[in-house]
Motif scaffolding. Structure first.
Motif, PDB file in Angstrom:
ATOM      1  N   LYS A 109     -14.972   3.703  -4.167  1.00 13.46           N
ATOM      2  CA  LYS A 109     -15.643   4.493  -5.199  1.00 13.46           C
ATOM      3  C   LYS A 109     -17.096   4.768  -4.806  1.00 13.46           C
ATOM      4  O   LYS A 109     -17.584   5.896  -4.927  1.00 13.46           O
ATOM      5  CB  LYS A 109     -15.577   3.751  -6.537  1.00 13.46           C
ATOM      6  CG  LYS A 109     -16.105   4.526  -7.709  1.00 13.46           C
ATOM      7  CD  LYS A 109     -15.865   3.746  -8.997  1.00 13.46           C
ATOM      8  CE  LYS A 109     -16.237   4.574 -10.205  1.00 13.46           C
ATOM      9  NZ  LYS A 109     -15.898   3.887 -11.457  1.00 13.46           N
TER      10      LYS A 109
ATOM     11  N   SER B  83     -17.179   7.192  -1.819  1.00 15.24           N
ATOM     12  CA  SER B  83     -16.784   8.537  -2.268  1.00 15.24           C
ATOM     13  C   SER B  83     -17.951   9.226  -2.973  1.00 15.24           C
ATOM     14  O   SER B  83     -18.211  10.413  -2.759  1.00 15.24           O
ATOM     15  CB  SER B  83     -15.578   8.424  -3.195  1.00 15.24           C
ATOM     16  OG  SER B  83     -15.116   9.682  -3.564  1.00 15.24           O
TER      17      SER B  83
ATOM     18  N   CYS C 223      -9.169   8.940   0.166  1.00 16.96           N
ATOM     19  CA  CYS C 223      -9.937   9.410  -1.000  1.00 16.96           C
ATOM     20  C   CYS C 223     -11.268  10.031  -0.625  1.00 16.96           C
ATOM     21  O   CYS C 223     -12.025  10.432  -1.505  1.00 16.96           O
ATOM     22  CB  CYS C 223     -10.171   8.251  -1.969  1.00 16.96           C
ATOM     23  SG  CYS C 223     -10.992   6.827  -1.233  1.00 16.96           S
ATOM     24  N   PHE C 224     -11.566  10.151   0.660  1.00 18.23           N
ATOM     25  CA  PHE C 224     -12.877  10.650   1.070  1.00 18.23           C
ATOM     26  C   PHE C 224     -12.877  12.131   1.430  1.00 18.23           C
ATOM     27  O   PHE C 224     -13.922  12.681   1.714  1.00 18.23           O
ATOM     28  CB  PHE C 224     -13.422   9.819   2.233  1.00 18.23           C
ATOM     29  CG  PHE C 224     -13.519   8.350   1.911  1.00 18.23           C
ATOM     30  CD1 PHE C 224     -14.299   7.910   0.856  1.00 18.23           C
ATOM     31  CD2 PHE C 224     -12.814   7.418   2.637  1.00 18.23           C
ATOM     32  CE1 PHE C 224     -14.385   6.558   0.532  1.00 18.23           C
ATOM     33  CE2 PHE C 224     -12.895   6.061   2.334  1.00 18.23           C
ATOM     34  CZ  PHE C 224     -13.678   5.637   1.278  1.00 18.23           C
TER      35      PHE C 224
END
Length: 193
Positions: A23, A26, A76-77
């Motif tokens: 998180k 990101s 997720c990046f």
């Protein structure tokens, strides 16, 4: 790393969240796009990729956090990643767990710590792989916070920096510049804007 992986499927009751380190990283990438005044680029990517609802454009790595709950540790990046829009049709989910079997109770805590470290290393490697191909105009804006994260001995320290760059166990400015194929001075100018 002592990780094993398997493909999983999710359903409407599956809860998915980002691992705390993923998180933070990101957010760093998103902030770098904003500092580089690339908000329109981000928006256009999200629009372009949101129309492919039945094509698995997301390759998401997860770990189990509870029953039917997962934390995202990879995939997720990329700029078009949208946690809220993930589903069984537009994403492939790979669950990672420790490959060590039959751990004796007296060794359980140590193996859990090793697994947690493997996950931190995995997240950093996915982050490195991703930022090396992103089209960020001001990637240096990420460096100060990234350095702090990599120096956090309590949570997010990793030996991969030393292994990759043969230097310290945290990310140095020179190494970050090398990773992005820019001059170290460029990195410094971008985070002191």
């Amino acid at each position: 790393m002592n990780l094993s992986a398997k493909s999983i499927s999710i359903n409407s009751s599956t809860k998915i969240s980002l691992h705390p380190l993923a998180k933070k990283l990101s957010k760093l990438i998103t902030s770098a796009y904003i500092v580089g005044k690339q908000e329109a680029y981000l928006e256009s990517l999200n629009t372009k990729f949101s129309c492919y609802n039945s094509l698995p454009i997301n390759h998401v790595s997860v770990i189990s956090s509870q029953s039917n709950s997962y934390e995202v540790i990879g995939g997720c990046f990329v700029p078009f990643f949208n946690l809220k829009a993930l589903n069984k049709d537009n994403a492939l989910f790979i669950q990672y767990k420790s490959s060590k079997k039959d751990v004796k109770p007296e060794h359980k805590k140590r193996y859990e710590q090793e697994f947690d470290q493997d996950i931190v290393d995995f997240i950093y490697m996915d982050f490195i792989r991703t930022i090396s191909v992103l089209s960020l105009l001001k990637p240096g804006s990420m460096y100060p916070e990234l350095k702090k994260l990599t120096q956090d001995a309590q949570k997010y320290r990793s030996s991969i920096w030393k292994e990759i760059f043969e230097s310290k166990e945290y990310l140095r400015q020179e190494d970050f510049a090398l990773l992005l194929d820019v001059k170290s001075e460029t990195i410094r100018r971008q985070f002191t804007f």
